[in-house]
Motif scaffolding. Sequence first.
Motif, short mmCIF file in Angstrom:
data_model
loop_
_atom_site.label_atom_id
_atom_site.label_comp_id
_atom_site.label_asym_id
_atom_site.label_seq_id
_atom_site.Cartn_x
_atom_site.Cartn_y
_atom_site.Cartn_z
N LYS A 159 0.83 -1.20 0.00
CA LYS A 159 0.00 0.00 0.00
C LYS A 159 0.88 1.27 0.00
N GLN A 160 1.83 1.30 0.91
CA GLN A 160 2.70 2.47 0.98
C GLN A 160 3.71 2.52 -0.15
N LEU A 161 4.09 1.34 -0.65
CA LEU A 161 4.98 1.34 -1.82
C LEU A 161 4.26 1.99 -3.00
N ASN A 162 3.00 1.63 -3.18
CA ASN A 162 2.23 2.21 -4.29
C ASN A 162 2.10 3.72 -4.15
N TYR A 163 2.00 4.19 -2.91
CA TYR A 163 1.98 5.64 -2.66
C TYR A 163 3.26 6.28 -3.20
N TRP A 164 4.40 5.68 -2.84
CA TRP A 164 5.68 6.23 -3.31
C TRP A 164 5.76 6.20 -4.84
N LYS A 165 5.30 5.09 -5.43
CA LYS A 165 5.34 4.97 -6.89
C LYS A 165 4.53 6.09 -7.54
N ARG A 166 3.36 6.36 -6.99
CA ARG A 166 2.49 7.39 -7.55
C ARG A 166 3.12 8.77 -7.45
N HIS A 167 3.92 9.01 -6.43
CA HIS A 167 4.40 10.36 -6.15
C HIS A 167 5.82 10.66 -6.62
N LEU A 168 6.51 9.68 -7.18
CA LEU A 168 7.87 9.94 -7.67
C LEU A 168 7.86 9.91 -9.19
N PRO A 169 7.87 11.09 -9.84
CA PRO A 169 7.72 11.13 -11.30
C PRO A 169 8.90 10.51 -12.05
N ASN A 170 10.07 10.51 -11.44
CA ASN A 170 11.25 10.00 -12.15
C ASN A 170 11.79 8.69 -11.60
N LEU A 171 10.90 7.98 -10.90
CA LEU A 171 11.32 6.70 -10.32
C LEU A 171 11.56 5.67 -11.43
N LYS A 172 12.77 5.09 -11.43
CA LYS A 172 13.10 4.12 -12.47
C LYS A 172 13.23 2.70 -11.91
N THR A 173 13.69 2.58 -10.67
CA THR A 173 13.97 1.25 -10.12
C THR A 173 13.44 1.13 -8.70
N ILE A 174 12.77 -0.02 -8.43
CA ILE A 174 12.35 -0.35 -7.07
C ILE A 174 12.94 -1.71 -6.75
N ALA A 175 13.68 -1.79 -5.66
CA ALA A 175 14.31 -3.06 -5.32
C ALA A 175 13.90 -3.49 -3.92
N ASN A 176 13.45 -4.75 -3.82
CA ASN A 176 13.13 -5.35 -2.53
C ASN A 176 14.24 -6.33 -2.21
N VAL A 177 14.93 -6.11 -1.11
CA VAL A 177 16.07 -6.96 -0.79
C VAL A 177 15.87 -7.63 0.57
N TYR A 178 16.56 -8.74 0.73
CA TYR A 178 16.41 -9.52 1.96
C TYR A 178 17.74 -10.20 2.28
N GLY A 179 18.04 -10.30 3.54
CA GLY A 179 19.18 -11.11 3.94
C GLY A 179 19.53 -10.92 5.40
N PRO A 180 20.09 -11.97 6.01
CA PRO A 180 20.54 -11.84 7.40
C PRO A 180 21.92 -11.18 7.45
N THR A 181 22.20 -10.50 8.55
CA THR A 181 23.53 -9.90 8.75
C THR A 181 24.62 -10.95 8.54
N TYR A 208 14.71 -8.59 -5.46
CA TYR A 208 13.64 -8.59 -6.44
C TYR A 208 13.51 -7.15 -6.95
N ILE A 209 13.75 -6.98 -8.24
CA ILE A 209 13.54 -5.68 -8.86
C ILE A 209 12.08 -5.67 -9.30
N VAL A 210 11.30 -4.78 -8.75
CA VAL A 210 9.85 -4.80 -8.99
C VAL A 210 9.57 -4.58 -10.48
N ASP A 211 8.95 -5.58 -11.09
CA ASP A 211 8.76 -5.56 -12.54
C ASP A 211 7.30 -5.63 -12.95
N ARG A 212 6.41 -5.55 -11.95
CA ARG A 212 4.99 -5.62 -12.27
C ARG A 212 4.21 -4.88 -11.19
N ALA A 213 2.94 -4.65 -11.46
CA ALA A 213 2.11 -3.92 -10.50
C ALA A 213 1.61 -4.87 -9.42
N PHE A 214 1.50 -4.37 -8.20
CA PHE A 214 0.95 -5.16 -7.09
C PHE A 214 -0.22 -4.42 -6.50
#
Lengths: 76, 509
Positions: free
Chosen positions: B281-303, B312-318
Amino acid sequence: MEEIYKILKDLRPEFDFTESEDFVEDGFLDSFDIISLVSTIEEKFNVKIDGLDVVPENFCSADAIIALIRKSGGTI
Amino acid sequence: MRTTVLSYLEESAEKYPQKTAFFDEKNGITFSELKDQAVRLAWHIKEEISGRRNPVLIYLPKDISSIVAFMGTLYSGNFYTPTDIRFPAEKVISVMDALKPTTVLVNNQTKEKFLKFAADRNVTLINIDEVDPKEHPESKELIDAILDVDPVYVFFTSGSTGVPKGVIINNHNVIDYIDWAVSALPISDKTIMGSQSPFYFDISTQDIYATLKTGATLGIIPPKYFAFPARAMQFIKERHINFLYWVPSAFVNVANFDILSSIALDEVELIMFGGEVMPVKQLNYWKRHLPNLKTIANVYGPTEATVNCTYYIVDRAFNDNETLPLGKACENTGLLVLDDDGNCIDPSQIGVQGELCVYGSSLSAGYWDDTEKTDEKYVINPLCKHYREKMYLTGDLVYYNERGELVFAGRKDFQIKHSGYRIELGEIEAAAMGNQAITNVCASYDSEKKQIVLFYQGDVSEEAIRDYLLDVIPKYMVPTVYHQLQRFPYNDNGKIDRKKLKEDYILKD
């Protein structure tokens, strides 16, 4: 005024807000507290706080918070 | 041959000597200034302490002074553990008890504060503001002495017994991670990153070392601005920051206050998040409000596997109610999904859950001063039958979706992620039990409302417990909801029935 101090006391019971000149400078309120405080105020006074008004100047004292509520259309 | 992360700084100081490498609210520092100051500090450290691979505690504010201290420590052949000057004294002391630092770096601003609670400690105190300016300090000799197995930092995560666990990260671990990060993400000398993460949390590893490697710039957003997100956004706008790698809660906060409708961030091209689950929900807010957004990356890992092991480079709508997948392994990272019997789950077994296990060059050497815990979590890869290969058990449950992407399903044990911090509920319980009036305690987590919940027995008020806990653990670990119980439910094994408590108090409303 009492109402505001009550809300603050519920939020951070370990601090004496009545003794503080500046809640923000004194480190009484962090990011989580600000979020809770805004939602409590919105609910209690039936107002909508503009995100741009979420600045230290509007949360540094009970007077400032009252002014913010009034500015946002609430009665206190 | 690259054996140390310092070679990033050496190369950028050569290539971009006058370019700003780091800036904070008040100051900026170029690559060549950073190198000079760090090397001077290193020689100073070497005069004060002997030997190599000494643990050095950094007690400095989150600004440029910390960066100089980290680099100076590395040039001296030692490694660093950052702490937060806003932590209660007990938390800093518990890290010192676990780390046993030989040296502590302070500055004019933090020295007195440190001495207030640690004057009796047997450490060499170095005030970085008192380093003698030397002409053209020499760095080659320092660099040549470093091996890629030498530690860069030890970061502490909370441990179940109340004793923090230190994860040792070496030069080759960081190099392996940064090689992936700069190839998978659009980072260049035009990039201006905005640092949100504390320096003791490993998002900062990418912030700092990707900056040094690519000649980018890192803007250190003052931590106090995140309580007032409009201030943080103004800082980003005024300082032309175009790359944000934060914990999700920082993004969520800005979205919930709807700051971006009023303060437009035209220059931000990339947002990236990890450390906890990013709500769509909040990611979609950011997407809507950043006119020059080119890349969204979701990353995961333990220290323990150095910053991230999947992306995961976001490549589709959620839709707002969907969840983002973890995606796939970072380059040069091995992943296994194992079921309870140790069998490997493959991508064709859609939806079948197992524990995510990691192997490869990103794997840390283990835990500081804790071989028992190291042996428990770093095991032999069961699929490697003819020689010993180390593998780390993340304790995270995952499954494959129909696209072959990994999806996060939850924690295997009671460790939780709260506001981006990894917390063992056991540590909160151990701290609460320290209060004389408390006879029984159980910490739980309301993942829906994102609240830590404390159940307790004993004649003591909620306020008194809070007061007590605030002195012994950081505020982000202090529970927000309290239930005083006459008696606890127990399961057949005689253990507190956590599931029942959760069902009766947390899930019912």
